[in-house]
Write an enzyme that holds these catalytic residues in place. Structure first.
Site, PDB file in Angstrom:
ATOM      1  N   GLU A  14      45.855  40.565  43.219  1.00 12.34           N
ATOM      2  CA  GLU A  14      46.162  39.320  42.523  1.00 12.34           C
ATOM      3  C   GLU A  14      46.862  39.659  41.218  1.00 12.34           C
ATOM      4  O   GLU A  14      46.614  40.703  40.613  1.00 12.34           O
ATOM      5  CB  GLU A  14      44.896  38.519  42.225  1.00 12.34           C
ATOM      6  CG  GLU A  14      44.280  37.839  43.425  1.00 12.34           C
ATOM      7  CD  GLU A  14      43.143  36.923  43.016  1.00 12.34           C
ATOM      8  OE1 GLU A  14      43.334  35.695  43.012  1.00 12.34           O
ATOM      9  OE2 GLU A  14      42.053  37.449  42.690  1.00 12.34           O
ATOM     10  N   GLU A  54      35.027  37.047  50.252  1.00 12.01           N
ATOM     11  CA  GLU A  54      36.471  37.025  50.012  1.00 12.01           C
ATOM     12  C   GLU A  54      36.874  38.407  49.538  1.00 12.01           C
ATOM     13  O   GLU A  54      36.185  39.016  48.714  1.00 12.01           O
ATOM     14  CB  GLU A  54      36.823  35.989  48.944  1.00 12.01           C
ATOM     15  CG  GLU A  54      38.290  35.991  48.517  1.00 12.01           C
ATOM     16  CD  GLU A  54      38.582  34.953  47.429  1.00 12.01           C
ATOM     17  OE1 GLU A  54      37.948  33.874  47.461  1.00 12.01           O
ATOM     18  OE2 GLU A  54      39.415  35.231  46.542  1.00 12.01           O
TER      19      GLU A  54
END
Length: 260
Positions: A143, A138
């Site tokens: 974020e 990933e």
């Protein structure tokens, strides 16, 4: 481009690297739902909370949650009961419409704010060559969680390095106006490393150790994901402020380049 590097022993290495060529983009210079030739709606995880116990229900082709106008894509979370959840939002993916092995991804975005928000710009493998998460990897380009509104986090996940084990590597950078101004969140990725940038400034490097997929599964196609989650194990760890909804992540453009 000619790249010359000298190591600490004085040895000189030279390599010629091609420039970047634009291979995929969305400038959001239209009005309506996101371009269906480039984006799909990911809703499969609504049934199980997406693995993070999130509090939103992701919709499909709902103008209230994903809409393009005035040159901007807005992914909007609303306080709206649906599917047993208190909030609705959208999760857009390029899978099978934009899948890349190596390259440069630039997403210019303005983030929401408020305790409980969890916007993300990230990538998952298209073919899951090494198995399910985290074995196939990933890539988290950006974020942010609302209870730390100025902090941007960039992270890689693999079998060896992931948040479940607490072994992941993250780069962190404070961007005080990330929720009032647009910034470029970028990835540069090749067979040796991938690097995360904010406005052209290096934030994070994850290097290929040369020890197999357990640490480096990033030798396969990945696709891009844009989403705004609400709550969840991380985003909601300090609760959700119910005021101020709807909340939006705004995206000015997405541009993907590969070496010539």
């Amino acid at each position: 481009m000619r790249v010359v590097v000298t190591d600490r022993f004085g040895r000189v290495y030279e390599q010629r690297v091609g420039g970047w060529s634009l291979v995929w983009s969305d400038e959001f210079d239209y009005t309506g739902l996101p371009d269906s030739t480039k984006w799909s709606y990911d809703t499969a995880g609504n049934a199980y909370g997406w693995g993070n116990n999130e509090d939103q229900y992701y919709t499909s082709e709902d103008a209230d949650n994903a809409w393009v106008s005035d040159g901007v894509l807005k992914i909007t979370a609303r306080e709206e009961a649906m599917g047993g959840k208190r909030y609705t939002s959208a999760r857009l993916i390029t899978k099978s419409k934009g899948d890349w092995l190596y390259g440069k991804v630039v997403v210019r975005a303005k983030l929401p704010t408020g305790r409980g928000t969890w916007p993300a710009i990230w990538m998952l493998p298209t073919d899951w060559v090494y198995g399910g998460w985290p074995d196939s990897g990933e890539i988290d380009i950006m974020e942010n969680v609302g209870y730390q509104p100025e902090e941007i986090v960039v992270t890689a996940h693999s079998r060896k390095y992931n948040h479940v084990k607490g072994t992941q590597f993250s780069g962190r950078r404070n961007v005080p106006d990330c929720f009032t101004a647009f910034h470029d969140y970028a990835l540069e990725w090749d067979e040796y490393a991938w690097r995360g940038y904010i406005d052209g400034q290096l934030v994070y490097v994850f290097r290929n150790e040369g020890k197999g997929f357990e640490s480096w599964p990033f030798d396969q196609r990945f696709h891009l994901i844009l989403n705004l989650a609400i709550g969840g194990n991380w985003g909601g760890s300090r609760g959700i402020d119910p005021t101020g909804f709807p909340k939006s992540m705004e995206v000015d453009y997405v541009r993907v380049y590969q070496r010539k």
